[in-house]
Motif scaffolding. Structure first.
Motif, mmCIF file in Angstrom:
data_model
loop_
_atom_site.group_PDB
_atom_site.id
_atom_site.type_symbol
_atom_site.label_atom_id
_atom_site.label_comp_id
_atom_site.label_asym_id
_atom_site.label_seq_id
_atom_site.Cartn_x
_atom_site.Cartn_y
_atom_site.Cartn_z
ATOM 1 N N ARG A 122 -2.417 0.450 -0.891
ATOM 2 C CA ARG A 122 -2.081 1.503 -1.857
ATOM 3 C C ARG A 122 -2.352 2.896 -1.284
ATOM 4 N N LEU A 123 -3.461 3.013 -0.543
ATOM 5 C CA LEU A 123 -3.771 4.318 0.050
ATOM 6 C C LEU A 123 -2.739 4.685 1.112
ATOM 7 N N GLU B 289 -6.597 14.894 -4.230
ATOM 8 C CA GLU B 289 -7.174 13.896 -3.337
ATOM 9 C C GLU B 289 -7.587 12.696 -4.184
ATOM 10 N N PRO B 290 -6.954 11.527 -3.968
ATOM 11 C CA PRO B 290 -7.257 10.402 -4.862
ATOM 12 C C PRO B 290 -8.757 10.180 -5.051
ATOM 13 N N CYS C 243 4.427 15.693 4.524
ATOM 14 C CA CYS C 243 5.431 16.731 4.253
ATOM 15 C C CYS C 243 6.614 16.627 5.191
ATOM 16 N N CYS D 249 -1.642 10.728 -7.348
ATOM 17 C CA CYS D 249 -2.858 11.224 -8.006
ATOM 18 C C CYS D 249 -2.647 12.478 -8.863
ATOM 19 N N ARG E 262 -5.303 -5.007 -0.002
ATOM 20 C CA ARG E 262 -4.520 -4.434 -1.082
ATOM 21 C C ARG E 262 -4.940 -2.988 -1.369
ATOM 22 N N CYS E 263 -6.265 -2.739 -1.322
ATOM 23 C CA CYS E 263 -6.754 -1.371 -1.545
ATOM 24 C C CYS E 263 -6.171 -0.434 -0.487
ATOM 25 N N LEU F 174 -5.098 4.229 -5.888
ATOM 26 C CA LEU F 174 -6.235 3.303 -5.840
ATOM 27 C C LEU F 174 -7.269 3.473 -6.970
ATOM 28 N N GLU G 262 4.011 8.595 1.274
ATOM 29 C CA GLU G 262 4.752 9.308 0.230
ATOM 30 C C GLU G 262 4.526 10.815 0.306
ATOM 31 N N GLU G 263 3.324 11.230 0.668
ATOM 32 C CA GLU G 263 2.956 12.643 0.587
ATOM 33 C C GLU G 263 3.049 13.399 1.915
ATOM 34 N N TYR H 81 0.317 3.790 1.276
ATOM 35 C CA TYR H 81 1.559 4.187 0.616
ATOM 36 C C TYR H 81 1.497 5.654 0.193
ATOM 37 N N PHE H 82 0.326 6.046 -0.305
ATOM 38 C CA PHE H 82 0.134 7.432 -0.757
ATOM 39 C C PHE H 82 0.386 8.430 0.372
#
Lengths: 157, 445
Positions: B345-346, B99-100, B355, A123, B341-342, A85, B352-353, B348-349
Motif C-alpha cells: 500500500r505504501l 505524509e501518511p 510528480c 492521505c 501487504r502493508c 496504510l 501515485e504521488e 502504491y502511494f
C-alpha cells in the motif's frame, strides 16, 4: 461562465498575491469553477486562463496535476475514500468494499443514476479519524463504519 | 461546513501539552486564545523592543527543530535569511500535511489557529518579512475556512496587517489552499504551487532563503514549528530546551495511528519513552502484540516493535535505533498484519504521488509497486527481493527532491526487518501471518 459570487471569490484570492502574480490564484479559480460546473471542461479552463492572463496550457497543467480537480464528469456526489496504510489498519479497506458493494461500482465508477462517483484517495491528513471519506472535495466524514456509510448515502440525495 | 469537531477533555493531548494546552475543541477563537495567554509573546516583543537577532538567538538556544519531517534547527534556518536585503521577503507556513500517518497540523489549525498566526508574525518580524502565506492541505477545506476566519479576527484586533499593535512592523498573512498533491509538502514544490504552477520541486541550491517565492528570500517552516515559537518567546529558549532533551528541545505532537486502542494526537516532551506514548494511546488494540512501528511518517524506516519498546521519542534516540522521527507520525502494526501487504500500500502511494519530473523516481516507484504487488498476489520470484533493494538504491539520492528516497526507504527497511515474510510470500504464495494467512490455511486443510 462563472457566477458573480464565484468571480468575487476569485478576486479575493487574486488580492492575496502581488499585483503582477495573478496566476497564484489559479488553484482557487479552478476550485470555484469546479464547484459551479461539476468538472473542468476545456471551455471553463480557457475562461480561467483568460481571466488570470495565463496561457491555457498552463491552466491545463495545473488542473491535471492536482488530484482533486476533475477533468471528467463525475456523479452528483464524488465520494473519495482514503485507503492508505494508516486508514487501512483501521477499517478503510472494509469501508471501500462496503461502498463498492452498496453502490455496485468499482473505483472511478459512477452509479447509473449519476448520483455517486467512487474514488480511491491518498492521505487526507486525518488518519486518526479513520476510515475517512471526502464528499465533493469539501466535506470530510470521519469514522466511516459500514453503518455510518449507509447513513451518509441515505442523506446524499 | 464540517461540524464534526466535538468538544473534548483538554487533557486529551497529554498533561505536558504546550501548543495544545487548554484546548478543548471549541475554544479556538481569538478571545479564547487571549484568555489562555495568547498574543502575549507578540506584545512582549514590542513592549520590550526585543531585536530580531535576539529572537533568532533565543530560538537557536531552544533547540527547536523543524517539525515537518527533516528536523532541521529552526533558529539556524531563520538566520539564513539575508538581513539587509532591499526587496520583499516572505515567510511561508507548510500546512500541506499529507505524509501518511500525520494529522497533527490539522488539529493545531482547527483547534488553535491563532498560535500559528502568532508564531508566524514573530517569525516574520525576526526575519524581516512583511508578507506570508499558510499553505493548507486541500483535503481539509473546513480547516482552511476556519483559518481564514482566524486571520480576520487577528487583523481586526491589530495583531496582523498594517502597523501591528500600533508599532512600525507590518505583516500581511494569507491562507493558500492545495488541491491534492502530496509533493507540495516539499518546500520548493510548495512555492511553485503558490506561484500557480504544477508542484514540481526545484533544484537546490539556490535554497529558498536566497531564491524562494517569486524568486525572493523565503523561509518555509512547518505549522507545528511556528506554533512552538510563542512559548519560546514567553518562557525563553532554555526553558523550552529543558522540556525535552539536549539537542531535542521542547514538546512534540505525535500522531498515533494504526493498531492502537485510541488513535489520535498526543503532545509529549521529546525523549518520552515510546512505551509511555503507546500507553497514552490506550495500548495495542484488542490487546494484541506489537509487531512493527513506523515512528515518523510513512517515508521513514519501519522498526520491529521490540526495538521501539526500548526507544525514546526524540530525534537522536530514534536515529540511533535506525529510523527517523520525521513528522512524528507513529504508525503501529500488530502481530496479525502482513508486512508485504502493508508495504504494497505504501509503495502504491509513492508511485501515485511521484510528480514525474525525475526518471529514477517516476519509473522506479512504478517498478517497486509492481514488484511488491506481484509478491503480495502470489506471483513473486526469488530474485525479486534483491531486485527491489537494487532498484531502491538506484532511486535514492538520484532525484531532485526526497520523494525518491521516501519511496525507497520503506521498501528497504521492510525487507531488512521482515525478510522472512517476503520470502515466505514468494515461496508459498500467501501470507506467513495474519488473519488472511490463517483463513487460507484453514480452507486448505
Amino acid at each position: 461562465m462563472i457566477s458573480a459570487q464565484g468571480i468575487a471569490r476569485i478576486d479575493a484570492a487574486i488580492a492575496k498575491y502581488p499585483a503582477q502574480e495573478r496566476q497564484s490564484a489559479v488553484m482557487t479559480a479552478l476550485a470555484v469553477a469546479q464547484e459551479e460546473h461539476g468538472h473542468l471542461s476545456t471551455e471553463v479552463m480557457d475562461f480561467v486562463a483568460g481571466y488570470l492572463g495565463m496561457p491555457p496550457v498552463a491552466v491545463y497543467e495545473v488542473a491535471s496535476f492536482y488530484g482533486m480537480y476533475d477533468l471528467e464528469k463525475t456523479g452528483r456526489y464524488k465520494l473519495c475514500v482514503c485507503t492508505n496504510l494508516p486508514c487501512a489498519l483501521s477499517g478503510a479497506v472494509e469501508a471501500a468494499e462496503h461502498l463498492k458493494r452498496t453502490l455496485g461500482v468499482e473505483f472511478n465508477g459512477t452509479t447509473p443514476d449519476g448520483r455517486f462517483t467512487l474514488k480511491e484517495g491518498e492521505c487526507f491528513g486525518a488518519c486518526g479519524d479513520a476510515p475517512v471519506m471526502l464528499i465533493n472535495n469539501k466535506r470530510m466524514a470521519s469514522f466511516m463504519s459500514p453503518e455510518a456509510i449507509d447513513r451518509l448515502l441515505a442523506e446524499l440525495k | 461546513m464540517n461540524t464534526a469537531h466535538p468538544p473534548f477533555d483538554p487533557l486529551v493531548f497529554g498533561p505536558d501539552a504546550q501548543i495544545m494546552k487548554g484546548v478543548d475543541g471549541l475554544n479556538w477563537r481569538l478571545a479564547d486564545y487571549e484568555a489562555r495567554g495568547g498574543y502575549r509573546a507578540l506584545k512582549k516583543i514590542f513592549a520590550e523592543k526585543i531585536a530580531p537577532d535576539a529572537l533568532i538567538a533565543e530560538v537557536k538556544k531552544s533547540a527547536l527543530r523543524g517539525r515537518g519531517g527533516a528536523g532541521f534547527p529552526t533558529g539556524l534556518k531563520w538566520s539564513f535569511m539575508p538581513r539587509q536585503f532591499p526587496g520583499q521577503k516572505y515567510v511561508v507556513c507548510n500546512s500541506d500535511e499529507g505524509e501518511p500517518g500525520t494529522f497533527k497540523d490539522r488539529d493545531i489549525l482547527r483547534y488553535n489557529p491563532h498560535v500559528v498566526i502568532e508564531g508566524m508574525v514573530i517569525g516574520a518580524y525576526a526575519m524581516g518579512a512583511t508578507v506570508g502565506y499558510n499553505y493548507i492541505h486541500g483535503e481539509i477545506w473546513d480547516v482552511y475556512e476556519r483559518f481564514e476566519e482566524a486571520l480576520a479576527e487577528a487583523r481586526a484586533a491589530g495583531y496582523l496587517g498594517d502597523r501591528i499593535l500600533g508599532g512600525d512592523f507590518s505583516f500581511q498573512l494569507h491562507a493558500h489552499h492545495g488541491y491534492g498533491a502530496y509533493i507540495c509538502g516539499e518546500e520548493t514544490a510548495l512555492l511553485e504551487s503558490i506561484e500557480g504552477k504544477k508542484g514540481q520541486p526545484r533544484f537546490k541550491p539556490p535554497f529558498p532563503a536566497s531564491f524562494g517565492l517569486y524568486g525572493k528570500p523565503t523561509t518555509v517552516n512547518n505549522t507545528e514549528t511556528f506554533a512552538a515559537v510563542p512559548w519560546i518567546v514567553l518562557n525563553g529558549g532554555a526553558a523550552y530546551l529543558d522540556l525535552g532533551r539536549p539537542n531535542n528541545g521542547g514538546t512534540k505532537i505525535f500522531s498515533m495511528s494504526g493498531d492502537v486502542a485510541r488513535p489520535g494526537n498526543y503532545e509529549v516532551r521529546l525523549g518520552t519513552p515510546f512505551a509511555a506514548l503507546l500507553e497514552m494511546a490506550g495500548g495495542m488494540r484488542g490487546g494484541r502484540r506489537i509487531k512493527a512501528v513506523i515512528p515518523g511518517g510513512s517515508s521513514m524506516p519501519v522498526l520491529p516493535g521490540e526495538v521501539m519498546m526500548k526507544t525514546d521519542m526524540d530525534y537522536d534516540s530514534i536515529a540511533k535505533a535506525g529510523s527517523m522521527l520525521g513528522s512524528g507520525a507513529v504508525i503501529v502494526m500488530d502481530e496479525t498484519r502482513c508486512m508485504v501487504r502493508c508495504l504494497e500500500r505504501l509503495s502504491y502511494f509513492y508511485f501515485e504521488e511521484s510528480c514525474g519530473q525525475c526518471t529514477p523516481c517516476r519509473e522506479g516507484t512504478g517498478w517497486l509497486y509492481r514488484m511488491v504487488h506481484r509478491i503480495e498476489t502470489g506471483r513473486g520470484r526469488t530474485e525479486d527481493l534483491d531486485t527491489l533493494v537494487s532498484v531502491s538504491d538506484n532511486i535514492a539520492g538520484r532525484t531532485i527532491c526526497a520523494l525518491g528516497d521516501a519511496a525507497a526507504i520503506p521498501v528497504k527497511s521492510f525487507i531488512q526487518h521482515f525478510r522472512e515474510e517476503f520470502a515466505h510470500h514468494i515461496e508459498h504464495k500467501r501470507c506467513m501471518v495474519g488473519e488472511r494467512g490463517a483463513a487460507r490455511d484453514k480452507a486448505a486443510a
